[in-house]
Design a protein around this motif. Structure first.
Motif, short mmCIF file in Angstrom:
data_model
loop_
_atom_site.label_atom_id
_atom_site.label_comp_id
_atom_site.label_asym_id
_atom_site.label_seq_id
_atom_site.Cartn_x
_atom_site.Cartn_y
_atom_site.Cartn_z
N PRO A 63 10.85 13.21 0.45
CA PRO A 63 10.20 12.45 -0.64
C PRO A 63 10.77 11.04 -0.84
O PRO A 63 10.04 10.14 -1.23
CB PRO A 63 10.45 13.31 -1.87
N ALA A 64 12.04 10.84 -0.57
CA ALA A 64 12.61 9.50 -0.82
C ALA A 64 12.11 8.46 0.17
O ALA A 64 12.29 7.26 -0.04
CB ALA A 64 14.14 9.57 -0.74
N GLN A 65 11.46 8.90 1.27
CA GLN A 65 11.06 7.95 2.31
C GLN A 65 9.58 7.55 2.22
O GLN A 65 9.05 6.95 3.13
CB GLN A 65 11.33 8.52 3.72
N ILE B 147 0.86 -1.20 0.00
CA ILE B 147 0.00 0.00 0.00
C ILE B 147 0.89 1.25 0.00
O ILE B 147 0.70 2.17 -0.80
CB ILE B 147 -0.93 0.00 1.24
N ASP B 148 1.88 1.28 0.90
CA ASP B 148 2.72 2.48 0.99
C ASP B 148 3.57 2.66 -0.27
O ASP B 148 3.82 3.78 -0.71
CB ASP B 148 3.58 2.43 2.26
N ASN B 149 3.97 1.55 -0.87
CA ASN B 149 4.72 1.64 -2.12
C ASN B 149 3.82 2.20 -3.22
O ASN B 149 4.26 3.01 -4.04
CB ASN B 149 5.27 0.27 -2.50
N THR C 51 3.36 7.79 13.21
CA THR C 51 3.42 8.48 11.92
C THR C 51 4.53 7.82 11.13
O THR C 51 5.61 7.55 11.67
CB THR C 51 3.75 9.97 12.13
N ILE C 52 4.26 7.56 9.84
CA ILE C 52 5.30 6.91 9.00
C ILE C 52 5.59 7.78 7.78
O ILE C 52 4.86 8.73 7.49
CB ILE C 52 4.87 5.50 8.55
#
Ligand code: ADP
Length: 555
Positions: A184-186, A144-146, A178-179
């Motif tokens: 931006p790279a994270q 999902i996060d990807n 919080t993640i």
């Protein structure tokens, strides 16, 4: 005389090679996948399918103390007692979660001379199923996060992702996090939180799927969140149901172990009963039903939680019914329900037992509401006085409830023969089992039926959030699913302090979570948490390992 601990008794047990146990259970050797000498996974495709299936005996309990009242202990002891009476029996239990093992409650392998072994393996990492389930859950989170990071083609609203990460430990610090911080790279920053693995929808799907294709289809149906237009996004939309099923391919095979007395036991899947549906996997129960003549299985906490879900969710999905129900109670649980403080439970107090009997009365009525006559198993503790025990025995006699004093903790199967005989009698009597509600009813009607018939309360209140959730569920046409109540185990009500048999209460539903893969709607009540915390003195403080690799302090 010093009493031996559960771990000491288990370590002295003379275990039989698992192939011998398989042979006794009628499992062909080709179907066994060995995990060392005493554990094996079973390839269920190689198990003969019987048409004349086993009788299912469900073990439940009255409202428990934090230590548990001996359901697993009685399940194992009853299994051994039936074996002693010459009945072909299998035990089916849940896999322990490391949260309670390290926390307050301890493991889930029974106790005294009624245990499943190897106790220490089962309570720690066993065959890795809970880790596999955790990994599958978190692989989905990573996907999902990807997806958000790689351009978010599905237009997922990061504020409306309902899928959470999990771990198999009580860790309150992870409830809200919080993640994606750090630029931006994270990844994409968003609020997130962890649940305990045994509360995850992957665990529920795992426990209710009938085979691998059903497992894949259920995983595909999981809703992970919503788009900016509030359209539901599923695992199928992300295209990862195949990968998730692949990751579960070994875990999904039931685990075979043995009781101390050599009765075959399947231990598979382990959702909690207060925040999830509370029963071992359907595939393990079905496998045991194919192999044995009698299956003894347990559902978590009191009859208001695990047993209700066993009958309304699992039995309905599995298309079978409990043929008999054993209701475990203890003098200490009844004293607690009679108002005695936790630290006073060891002192004799017959009048508190008498006051607590209203709790037993309601649990008996609850099981009768499903059309089954329970058999009470009075789990005997060494400190129980004759007059306390008599209070319970007399009440059962007066109210025409079958009861057996049970000594399985002290004497193993021999201490459960009286109970086994009562259960066999109950199995010979007609049983008019029916779930408490019809899935076609509205959500309000289904929850009201549970509150009134199972808990003995007045009715249901929905918070504004719950009403919003309900409107969303209706809009999407998901309201024709069974409900899975998340409620405290200490009271019939949603307030753990209301003991005995409260009657003048309403249950407040604060949120409703659609679990389309599992196929139910979770109704959260009170302040029940899907990620527990550890107590001030966790059980972990007593654990150790000596220089020879021997475990200490597991309970
Ligand atoms: P539940 O399944 O209801 O949570 P368990 O069977 O896991 O309960 O038992 C909880 C604990 O109580 C275990 O440590 C077990 O050894 C202990 N126990 C159970 N029955 C007895 C008994 N009759 N006497 C002493 N200890 C018992």
């Amino acid at each position: 005389m010093k009493t031996l601990t559960d771990l000491e008794i288990a370590s002295k047990a003379k275990m039989q090679p698992i192939e011998k146990i398989a042979e006794k259970a009628g499992i062909p050797i080709d179907a066994l996948e060995l995990y060392g000498k005493f554990k094996a996974k079973i390839n269920v495709d190689l198990i003969p399918k019987e048409t004349n299936q086993a009788k299912v005996v469900l073990v439940t309990a009255t409202s428990p103390t934090p230590a548990g009242e001996g359901k697993s202990t009685v399940t194992v002891g009853l299994g051994d007692a039936l074996s002693r009476l010459g009945k072909k029996t299998m035990v089916a239990l849940r896999e322990p979660s490391l949260g309670p093992v390290m926390g307050v409650k301890g493991g889930a392998t029974g106790g005294g001379f009624s245990q499943v072994v190897p106790m220490e393996d089962i309570n720690l990492h066993f065959t890795g199923d809970l880790h596999a389930i955790t990994t599958v859950n978190n692989a989905l989170s990573a996907m999902i996060d990807n997806h958000l990071h790689q351009g978010n083609l599905l237009n997922i609203d990061p504020r409306r992702i309902t899928w959470k990460r999990v771990m198999d430990m009580n860790d309150r610090a992870l409830r809200h996090i919080t993640i994606g911080l750090g630029g931006p790279a994270q990844g994409v920053p968003r609020e997130e939180g962890f649940d305990i693995t045994v509360a995850s929808e992957i665990m529920a799907v795992f426990c209710l799927a009938t085979d691998l294709s059903d497992l894949k289809e259920r995983l595909a149906q999981i809703v992970i969140g919503y788009t900016y237009e509030k359209e539901a996004i599923t695992v199928r939309d992300l295209g990862v149901e195949g990968a998730l099923t692949l990751l579960l391919k070994d875990a999904f095979k039931p685990n075979l172990v043995q009781t101390i007395e050599g009765t075959p036991a399947l231990i598979h899947g382990g959702p909690f009963a207060n925040i999830a549906h509370g029963c071992n996997s359907l595939i393990a129960t079905n496998t045991a039903r194919n192999l044995a003549d009698f299956v003894v299985t347990e559902a978590g906490f009191g009859s208001d939680l695990g047993a209700e879900k066993f009958m309304d969710i699992k039995a309905r999905k599995g298309n079978f019914q409990p043929d008999a129900v054993v209701l475990v109670t203890t003098i200490r649980a009844l004293k607690m329900q009679g108002g005695v403080a936790k630290q006073e439970l060891k002192s004799e107090n017959s009048s508190a037992v008498e006051l607590g009997l209203v709790n037993l009365e309601k649990h008996v009525e609850t099981i009768r509401a499903f059309g089954v006559q329970p058999v009470v198993a009075l789990n005997h503790f060494i400190g129980d006085s004759e007059s306390e025990l008599q209070k319970v025995q007399q009440w059962c006699k007066t109210n025409a409830v079958k009861i057996a004093l049970t000594n399985v903790w002290k004497d193993g199967g021999a201490g459960g023969e009286e109970l086994a005989k009562e259960v066999l009698k109950a199995l010979d009597e007609p049983n008019e089992f029916a779930p408490i509600y019809d899935v076609e009813q509205s959500v309000e009607e289904k929850v009201t039926a549970i509150v009134q018939k199972v808990y003995g309360g007045l009715g249901v209140l929905f918070t504004d959030q719950a009403l919003k959730d309900l409107a969303e569920i209706q809009k999407n046409g998901w309201d024709l699913l069974p409900v899975c109540m998340a409620k405290t185990q200490y009271s019939f009500s949603d307030d753990p302090k209301k003991l005995g048999r409260p009657t003048d209460f309403m249950i407040t539903i604060r949120s409703i979570l659609p679990k389309l893969g599992a196929g139910f709607l979770v109704c959260l009540t009170g302040d029940i948490m899907t990620m527990p915390g550890l107590p001030k003195q966790p059980a972990a403080l007593k654990m150790d390992i000596d220089e020879d690799g021997k475990a200490k302090g597991l309970m």
